[in-house]
Write an enzyme that holds these catalytic residues in place. Structure first.
Site, PDB file in Angstrom:
ATOM      1  N   GLY A   1       2.619  -0.800   4.198  1.00  0.00           N
ATOM      2  CA  GLY A   1       2.610   0.412   3.937  1.00  0.00           C
ATOM      3  C   GLY A   1       4.255   0.932   3.727  1.00  0.00           C
ATOM      4  O   GLY A   1       4.917   0.642   2.590  1.00  0.00           O
ATOM      5  N   GLY A   2       4.619   1.720   4.929  1.00  0.00           N
ATOM      6  CA  GLY A   2       5.978   2.208   4.702  1.00  0.00           C
ATOM      7  C   GLY A   2       7.083   1.349   3.845  1.00  0.00           C
ATOM      8  O   GLY A   2       7.909   1.831   3.389  1.00  0.00           O
TER       9      GLY A   2
ATOM     10  N   SER B   1       2.971  -1.977  10.465  1.00  0.00           N
ATOM     11  CA  SER B   1       4.514  -2.046  10.526  1.00  0.00           C
ATOM     12  C   SER B   1       5.057  -3.217  10.391  1.00  0.00           C
ATOM     13  O   SER B   1       6.101  -3.756  10.819  1.00  0.00           O
ATOM     14  CB  SER B   1       4.973  -1.535  12.017  1.00  0.00           C
ATOM     15  OG  SER B   1       4.306  -0.071  12.094  1.00  0.00           O
TER      16      SER B   1
ATOM     17  N   GLU C   1      -5.736  -5.152  10.285  1.00  0.00           N
ATOM     18  CA  GLU C   1      -4.679  -3.972  10.445  1.00  0.00           C
ATOM     19  C   GLU C   1      -4.990  -3.271  11.757  1.00  0.00           C
ATOM     20  O   GLU C   1      -5.889  -2.304  11.887  1.00  0.00           O
ATOM     21  CB  GLU C   1      -4.639  -3.127   9.220  1.00  0.00           C
ATOM     22  CG  GLU C   1      -4.213  -3.644   8.130  1.00  0.00           C
ATOM     23  CD  GLU C   1      -3.796  -2.877   6.977  1.00  0.00           C
ATOM     24  OE1 GLU C   1      -2.415  -2.964   6.714  1.00  0.00           O
ATOM     25  OE2 GLU C   1      -4.287  -1.685   6.792  1.00  0.00           O
TER      26      GLU C   1
ATOM     27  N   HIS D   1      -9.415   0.974   4.687  1.00  0.00           N
ATOM     28  CA  HIS D   1      -8.332   1.045   5.422  1.00  0.00           C
ATOM     29  C   HIS D   1      -8.609   1.818   6.592  1.00  0.00           C
ATOM     30  O   HIS D   1      -9.285   2.941   6.473  1.00  0.00           O
ATOM     31  CB  HIS D   1      -7.435   1.528   4.274  1.00  0.00           C
ATOM     32  CG  HIS D   1      -6.032   1.592   4.640  1.00  0.00           C
ATOM     33  ND1 HIS D   1      -5.589   2.700   5.580  1.00  0.00           N
ATOM     34  CD2 HIS D   1      -5.019   0.545   4.718  1.00  0.00           C
ATOM     35  CE1 HIS D   1      -4.248   2.315   5.861  1.00  0.00           C
ATOM     36  NE2 HIS D   1      -3.938   1.242   5.256  1.00  0.00           N
TER      37      HIS D   1
ATOM     38  N   ASN E   1       0.935  -1.031   0.123  1.00  0.00           N
ATOM     39  CA  ASN E   1       0.052  -0.002  -0.014  1.00  0.00           C
ATOM     40  C   ASN E   1       0.829   1.016  -0.012  1.00  0.00           C
ATOM     41  O   ASN E   1       1.420   1.656   1.032  1.00  0.00           O
ATOM     42  CB  ASN E   1      -0.932   0.214   1.190  1.00  0.00           C
ATOM     43  CG  ASN E   1      -1.638   1.458   1.367  1.00  0.00           C
ATOM     44  OD1 ASN E   1      -1.831   1.918   0.368  1.00  0.00           O
ATOM     45  ND2 ASN E   1      -2.310   1.392   2.511  1.00  0.00           N
ATOM     46  N   TRP E   2       0.988   1.813  -1.150  1.00  0.00           N
ATOM     47  CA  TRP E   2       1.856   2.971  -1.391  1.00  0.00           C
ATOM     48  C   TRP E   2       1.342   4.184  -0.781  1.00  0.00           C
ATOM     49  O   TRP E   2       2.002   5.223  -0.734  1.00  0.00           O
ATOM     50  CB  TRP E   2       2.273   3.306  -2.785  1.00  0.00           C
ATOM     51  CG  TRP E   2       3.168   2.150  -3.342  1.00  0.00           C
ATOM     52  CD1 TRP E   2       3.924   1.292  -2.640  1.00  0.00           C
ATOM     53  CD2 TRP E   2       3.597   2.093  -4.778  1.00  0.00           C
ATOM     54  NE1 TRP E   2       4.586   0.554  -3.524  1.00  0.00           N
ATOM     55  CE2 TRP E   2       4.681   1.057  -4.878  1.00  0.00           C
ATOM     56  CE3 TRP E   2       3.236   2.663  -5.913  1.00  0.00           C
ATOM     57  CZ2 TRP E   2       5.067   0.786  -5.970  1.00  0.00           C
ATOM     58  CZ3 TRP E   2       3.911   2.241  -6.956  1.00  0.00           C
ATOM     59  CH2 TRP E   2       4.847   1.254  -7.022  1.00  0.00           C
ATOM     60  N   LYS E   3       0.073   4.156  -0.453  1.00  0.00           N
ATOM     61  CA  LYS E   3      -0.759   5.383   0.128  1.00  0.00           C
ATOM     62  C   LYS E   3      -0.408   6.533  -0.774  1.00  0.00           C
ATOM     63  O   LYS E   3      -0.523   6.451  -1.971  1.00  0.00           O
ATOM     64  CB  LYS E   3       0.025   5.849   1.575  1.00  0.00           C
ATOM     65  CG  LYS E   3      -0.087   4.544   2.491  1.00  0.00           C
ATOM     66  CD  LYS E   3       0.108   5.042   4.092  1.00  0.00           C
ATOM     67  CE  LYS E   3       0.198   3.625   4.672  1.00  0.00           C
ATOM     68  NZ  LYS E   3      -0.065   3.744   6.193  1.00  0.00           N
TER      69      LYS E   3
HETATM   70  C1  PEP Z   1      -1.057   0.150   5.822  1.00  0.00           C
HETATM   71  O1  PEP Z   1      -1.053   1.233   5.086  1.00  0.00           O
HETATM   72  O2  PEP Z   1      -1.894  -0.576   5.468  1.00  0.00           O
HETATM   73  C2  PEP Z   1       0.016  -0.376   6.773  1.00  0.00           C
HETATM   74  C3  PEP Z   1      -0.067  -1.169   7.251  1.00  0.00           C
HETATM   75  O3  PEP Z   1       1.100   0.765   6.832  1.00  0.00           O
HETATM   76  P1  PEP Z   1       2.597   0.424   7.372  1.00  0.00           P
HETATM   77  O4  PEP Z   1       2.900  -0.919   7.150  1.00  0.00           O
HETATM   78  O5  PEP Z   1       3.265   1.640   7.444  1.00  0.00           O
HETATM   79  O6  PEP Z   1       2.246   0.326   9.157  1.00  0.00           O
END
Ligand code: PEP
Length: 249
Positions: free
Chosen positions: A234-235, A213, A168, A96, A9-11
């Protein structure tokens, strides 16, 4: 057997120029794999760029991060499920935590978006998860299952069986805090039980991803849990080499 799923998920990162460069670098080091599936969720403006990049790669697919629940109309700034499909998306994230908690999206809206996605032939990835205060109050399961049931309300068993789900915990997203593999598995078991109640034994084949994370160091332990069928990242998915390391977990 369910193939493990790795979803990026590149947001609101990687516009078309960055997305093209990312895919070029990623594809150069990630030959076709038959034992896993990788999904990319770029922002809507980069969907065609990523879709073009993965055209020859059935192990890689692209989705959008959100859709409106109407198919078209006077909704300035929004994108619909048929448009996403037309742009090359096969999947869509629904509910999300940033949609729910930054943009105030309700459980009911998430349910309508799931229906819009299915109408358009997209696979919805319904995201559910509790806030820290809800976890501390012992309400994790109640919150997650409320979101889940609202998300699949009115669907038939075949539709639910074709979906993906992602647990999540909100307190773990973008914070560097991850649920322990055991904690994640416990919530996944509750999700599986609720799905089983809804659609019977077909629930056993429905992928449930964990997100929050996830990194190259914790992904293998999370994926080793029986009920964790993949990860939503995400990140740590923003860098092509780092993402390559995770999808090889
Ligand atoms: C997400 O955006 O779905 C996510 C899990 O972000 P991150 O991995 O940065 O916590």
């Amino acid at each position: 057997m369910k193939l493990p799923i790795f979803a990026a998920n590149w947001k609101m990162n990687h516009g078309p120029t960055d997305a093209r460069a990312f895919m070029k670098s990623f594809l150069a080091h990630y030959p076709r794999q038959h034992d896993r599936k990788v999904l990319f969720f770029p922002n809507a403006l980069s969907v065609t760029t990523v879709a073009d990049a993965v055209r020859e790669r059935p192990d890689l697919e692209v989705g959008v991060q959100n859709v409106h629940f109407e198919d078209k109309g006077a909704f300035t700034g929004e994108n619909s499920a048929p448009m996403a499909r037309d742009a090359g998306a096969t999947h869509v994230l629904v509910g999300h935590s940033e949609r729910r908690h930054v943009f105030g999206e309700s459980d009911e809206a998430a349910g309508r978006k799931v229906q819009a996605a299915l109408r358009a032939g997209l696979t919805p990835v319904l995201c559910v998860g509790e806030l820290l205060a809800e976890r501390e109050a012992g309400d994790t399961e109640a919150v997650v299952l409320r979101q889940l049931r609202a998300g699949i309300a009115g669907l038939d068993a075949q539709q639910v069986a074709g979906m993906l789900f992602a647990y999540e915990p909100v307190w773990a997203i973008g914070t560097g805090r991850t649920a322990t593999p055991g904690d994640a598995n416990t919530v996944h078991q509750a999700i599986r039980a609720a799905l089983r109640e809804a659609i019977g034994e077909r629930a056993m084949g429905v992928p449930i991803l964990y997100g929050g994370s996830v990194s190259r160091s914790n992904a293998p332990q999370l994926l080793a849990e029986e009920e964790v069928d993949g990860v939503l990242v995400g990140g740590a998915s923003l860098d092509a080499d780092g993402w390559n390391a995770i999808v090889r977990a």
